[in-house]
Write a protein that holds these residues in place. Structure first.
Motif, PDB file in Angstrom:
ATOM      1  N   LEU A  48       0.834  -1.209   0.000  1.00  0.00           N
ATOM      2  CA  LEU A  48       0.000   0.000   0.000  1.00  0.00           C
ATOM      3  C   LEU A  48       0.868   1.258   0.000  1.00  0.00           C
ATOM      4  CD1 LEU A  48      -2.712  -1.152   2.555  1.00  0.00           C
ATOM      5  CD2 LEU A  48      -2.991  -0.881   0.077  1.00  0.00           C
ATOM      6  N   ARG A  49       1.952   1.220   0.745  1.00  0.00           N
ATOM      7  CA  ARG A  49       2.857   2.371   0.780  1.00  0.00           C
ATOM      8  C   ARG A  49       3.513   2.608  -0.588  1.00  0.00           C
ATOM      9  NH1 ARG A  49       5.192   4.205   5.764  1.00  0.00           N
ATOM     10  NH2 ARG A  49       3.793   3.649   7.471  1.00  0.00           N
ATOM     11  N   ARG A  50       3.921   1.529  -1.255  1.00  0.00           N
ATOM     12  CA  ARG A  50       4.505   1.681  -2.606  1.00  0.00           C
ATOM     13  C   ARG A  50       3.483   2.296  -3.543  1.00  0.00           C
ATOM     14  NH1 ARG A  50       6.839  -3.325  -1.253  1.00  0.00           N
ATOM     15  NH2 ARG A  50       5.184  -4.471  -2.330  1.00  0.00           N
ATOM     16  N   MET A  51       2.253   1.844  -3.459  1.00  0.00           N
ATOM     17  CA  MET A  51       1.192   2.378  -4.322  1.00  0.00           C
ATOM     18  C   MET A  51       0.946   3.862  -4.051  1.00  0.00           C
ATOM     19  SD  MET A  51      -1.583  -0.646  -4.187  1.00  0.00           S
ATOM     20  CE  MET A  51      -1.423  -2.140  -5.155  1.00  0.00           C
ATOM     21  N   ASP A  52       1.124   4.281  -2.795  1.00  0.00           N
ATOM     22  CA  ASP A  52       0.906   5.679  -2.415  1.00  0.00           C
ATOM     23  C   ASP A  52       2.160   6.533  -2.550  1.00  0.00           C
ATOM     24  OD1 ASP A  52      -1.707   5.064  -1.782  1.00  0.00           O
ATOM     25  OD2 ASP A  52      -1.375   5.013   0.382  1.00  0.00           O
ATOM     26  N   GLY A  53       3.280   5.922  -2.941  1.00  0.00           N
ATOM     27  CA  GLY A  53       4.528   6.658  -3.052  1.00  0.00           C
ATOM     28  C   GLY A  53       5.155   7.003  -1.708  1.00  0.00           C
ATOM     29  N   GLN A  54       4.844   6.218  -0.685  1.00  0.00           N
ATOM     30  CA  GLN A  54       5.397   6.448   0.651  1.00  0.00           C
ATOM     31  C   GLN A  54       6.577   5.521   0.894  1.00  0.00           C
ATOM     32  OE1 GLN A  54       2.016   5.485   3.095  1.00  0.00           O
ATOM     33  NE2 GLN A  54       1.314   7.603   3.167  1.00  0.00           N
ATOM     34  N   ALA A  55       7.401   5.898   1.838  1.00  0.00           N
ATOM     35  CA  ALA A  55       8.523   5.047   2.226  1.00  0.00           C
ATOM     36  C   ALA A  55       8.004   3.775   2.899  1.00  0.00           C
ATOM     37  CB  ALA A  55       9.443   5.802   3.187  1.00  0.00           C
ATOM     38  N   GLU A  56       8.644   2.672   2.596  1.00  0.00           N
ATOM     39  CA  GLU A  56       8.260   1.399   3.198  1.00  0.00           C
ATOM     40  C   GLU A  56       8.802   1.298   4.617  1.00  0.00           C
ATOM     41  OE1 GLU A  56       9.037  -2.083   0.828  1.00  0.00           O
ATOM     42  OE2 GLU A  56       8.731  -0.954  -1.030  1.00  0.00           O
ATOM     43  N   LEU A  57       8.163   0.470   5.405  1.00  0.00           N
ATOM     44  CA  LEU A  57       8.642   0.182   6.750  1.00  0.00           C
ATOM     45  C   LEU A  57       9.648  -0.955   6.679  1.00  0.00           C
ATOM     46  CD1 LEU A  57       5.253   0.218   8.716  1.00  0.00           C
ATOM     47  CD2 LEU A  57       6.972   2.035   8.592  1.00  0.00           C
ATOM     48  N   GLU A  58      10.738  -0.842   7.400  1.00  0.00           N
ATOM     49  CA  GLU A  58      11.744  -1.905   7.419  1.00  0.00           C
ATOM     50  C   GLU A  58      11.307  -3.077   8.278  1.00  0.00           C
ATOM     51  OE1 GLU A  58      15.760  -0.722   8.111  1.00  0.00           O
ATOM     52  OE2 GLU A  58      15.520   1.115   6.934  1.00  0.00           O
ATOM     53  N   GLU A  59      10.538  -2.791   9.301  1.00  0.00           N
ATOM     54  CA  GLU A  59      10.028  -3.854  10.165  1.00  0.00           C
ATOM     55  C   GLU A  59       8.666  -3.443  10.705  1.00  0.00           C
ATOM     56  OE1 GLU A  59      12.064  -2.821  14.460  1.00  0.00           O
ATOM     57  OE2 GLU A  59      13.066  -4.251  13.161  1.00  0.00           O
ATOM     58  N   ALA A  60       7.938  -4.431  11.143  1.00  0.00           N
ATOM     59  CA  ALA A  60       6.613  -4.174  11.697  1.00  0.00           C
ATOM     60  C   ALA A  60       6.740  -3.476  13.049  1.00  0.00           C
ATOM     61  CB  ALA A  60       5.862  -5.496  11.866  1.00  0.00           C
ATOM     62  N   PRO A  61       5.820  -2.559  13.334  1.00  0.00           N
ATOM     63  CA  PRO A  61       5.832  -1.957  14.669  1.00  0.00           C
ATOM     64  C   PRO A  61       5.519  -3.022  15.718  1.00  0.00           C
ATOM     65  CG  PRO A  61       3.883  -1.273  13.444  1.00  0.00           C
ATOM     66  CD  PRO A  61       4.736  -2.071  12.510  1.00  0.00           C
ATOM     67  N   ARG A  62       5.944  -2.775  16.930  1.00  0.00           N
ATOM     68  CA  ARG A  62       5.684  -3.711  18.032  1.00  0.00           C
ATOM     69  C   ARG A  62       4.970  -2.958  19.145  1.00  0.00           C
ATOM     70  NH1 ARG A  62      11.326  -5.236  16.997  1.00  0.00           N
ATOM     71  NH2 ARG A  62      11.292  -7.186  15.827  1.00  0.00           N
ATOM     72  N   VAL A  63       4.085  -3.666  19.810  1.00  0.00           N
ATOM     73  CA  VAL A  63       3.393  -3.085  20.948  1.00  0.00           C
ATOM     74  C   VAL A  63       3.628  -3.958  22.178  1.00  0.00           C
ATOM     75  CG1 VAL A  63       1.616  -1.948  19.566  1.00  0.00           C
ATOM     76  CG2 VAL A  63       1.217  -4.250  20.402  1.00  0.00           C
ATOM     77  N   SER A  64       3.416  -3.355  23.322  1.00  0.00           N
ATOM     78  CA  SER A  64       3.493  -4.074  24.591  1.00  0.00           C
ATOM     79  C   SER A  64       2.305  -3.604  25.421  1.00  0.00           C
ATOM     80  CB  SER A  64       4.806  -3.763  25.309  1.00  0.00           C
ATOM     81  OG  SER A  64       4.829  -2.406  25.707  1.00  0.00           O
ATOM     82  N   GLY A  65       2.166  -4.175  26.583  1.00  0.00           N
ATOM     83  CA  GLY A  65       1.089  -3.743  27.462  1.00  0.00           C
ATOM     84  C   GLY A  65       1.166  -2.264  27.786  1.00  0.00           C
ATOM     85  N   GLU A  66       2.382  -1.741  27.849  1.00  0.00           N
ATOM     86  CA  GLU A  66       2.584  -0.326  28.170  1.00  0.00           C
ATOM     87  C   GLU A  66       2.369   0.588  26.965  1.00  0.00           C
ATOM     88  OE1 GLU A  66       5.196  -2.642  28.959  1.00  0.00           O
ATOM     89  OE2 GLU A  66       4.160  -2.964  30.853  1.00  0.00           O
ATOM     90  N   THR A  67       2.396   0.041  25.765  1.00  0.00           N
ATOM     91  CA  THR A  67       2.285   0.880  24.561  1.00  0.00           C
ATOM     92  C   THR A  67       1.004   0.625  23.777  1.00  0.00           C
ATOM     93  OG1 THR A  67       3.557  -0.681  23.204  1.00  0.00           O
ATOM     94  CG2 THR A  67       4.791   1.078  24.335  1.00  0.00           C
ATOM     95  N   MET A  68      -0.013   0.084  24.425  1.00  0.00           N
ATOM     96  CA  MET A  68      -1.272  -0.195  23.725  1.00  0.00           C
ATOM     97  C   MET A  68      -1.972   1.081  23.252  1.00  0.00           C
ATOM     98  SD  MET A  68      -1.984  -3.419  23.241  1.00  0.00           S
ATOM     99  CE  MET A  68      -3.755  -3.627  23.154  1.00  0.00           C
ATOM    100  N   ASN A  69      -1.597   2.233  23.810  1.00  0.00           N
ATOM    101  CA  ASN A  69      -2.204   3.495  23.370  1.00  0.00           C
ATOM    102  C   ASN A  69      -1.379   4.201  22.297  1.00  0.00           C
ATOM    103  OD1 ASN A  69      -4.596   3.471  24.909  1.00  0.00           O
ATOM    104  ND2 ASN A  69      -3.381   3.911  26.725  1.00  0.00           N
ATOM    105  N   ARG A  70      -0.358   3.537  21.795  1.00  0.00           N
ATOM    106  CA  ARG A  70       0.459   4.079  20.710  1.00  0.00           C
ATOM    107  C   ARG A  70      -0.252   3.818  19.379  1.00  0.00           C
ATOM    108  NH1 ARG A  70       6.131   1.755  20.665  1.00  0.00           N
ATOM    109  NH2 ARG A  70       6.306   3.093  22.492  1.00  0.00           N
ATOM    110  N   GLU A  71      -0.197   4.809  18.485  1.00  0.00           N
ATOM    111  CA  GLU A  71      -0.801   4.651  17.166  1.00  0.00           C
ATOM    112  C   GLU A  71      -0.014   3.639  16.346  1.00  0.00           C
ATOM    113  OE1 GLU A  71      -1.213   8.409  15.195  1.00  0.00           O
ATOM    114  OE2 GLU A  71      -2.775   9.082  16.569  1.00  0.00           O
ATOM    115  N   ILE A  72      -0.730   2.882  15.546  1.00  0.00           N
ATOM    116  CA  ILE A  72      -0.129   1.916  14.626  1.00  0.00           C
ATOM    117  C   ILE A  72      -0.038   2.590  13.255  1.00  0.00           C
ATOM    118  CG2 ILE A  72      -0.354  -0.348  13.550  1.00  0.00           C
ATOM    119  CD1 ILE A  72       0.059  -0.456  16.598  1.00  0.00           C
ATOM    120  N   PRO A  73       1.165   2.757  12.705  1.00  0.00           N
ATOM    121  CA  PRO A  73       1.328   3.515  11.455  1.00  0.00           C
ATOM    122  C   PRO A  73       1.002   2.698  10.198  1.00  0.00           C
ATOM    123  CG  PRO A  73       3.462   2.773  12.203  1.00  0.00           C
ATOM    124  CD  PRO A  73       2.460   2.339  13.251  1.00  0.00           C
TER     125      PRO A  73
END
Length: 128
Positions: A48-73
């Motif tokens: 989807l990022r390639r189709m939109d001309g955006q930079a690709e992510l090198e790795e998937a984001p990670r969440v933990s119990g403490e970061t459940m309120n972090r936005e997923i990009p």
């Protein structure tokens, strides 16, 4: 604005007719389940990022119990549709409900495929 991991979990809970408050016994598993799903979705997100001309992510984001309120990009097609289906499938796996595991896993896979298909079908008239 991107959804947070908690918002994705809240949507998944709604698919199984529970509130987050009713899901205290499984919320501790949500970050690990979501991390697997985020890794599985990485290639779709990068497509989807390639189709939109955006930079690709090198790795998937990670969440933990403490970061459940972090936005997923990730794109909305993944955070609002696919990922909640995937989490619902994991919840039903925990409950040993194989029928619903398969149902929600199939919805998850279909949502991943549709996210890319919907974007890929955009036609641009180069002769106009």
């Amino acid at each position: 604005m991107h959804l947070t991991a908690m918002e994705i979990f809240t949507t998944a809970c709604s698919y199984i007719s529970q509130t987050v408050e009713d899901s205290e016994d499984i919320i501790g598993f949500a970050p690990a389940w979501l991390n697997v799903l985020l890794a599985e979705c990485l290639e779709t997100e990068n497509t989807l990022r390639r189709m939109d001309g955006q930079a690709e992510l090198e790795e998937a984001p990670r969440v933990s119990g403490e970061t459940m309120n972090r936005e997923i990009p990730y794109h909305d097609a993944l955070t609002r549709i696919a990922l909640p289906y995937g989490l619902a499938s994991d919840v039903y796996r925990d409950a040993d409900d194989n029928y619903r595991v398969k149902k929600f896993r199939d919805l998850y896979i279909a949502a991943l495929e549709e996210a890319v298909r919907g974007e890929a079908e955009t036609v641009v008239d180069v002769y106009a």
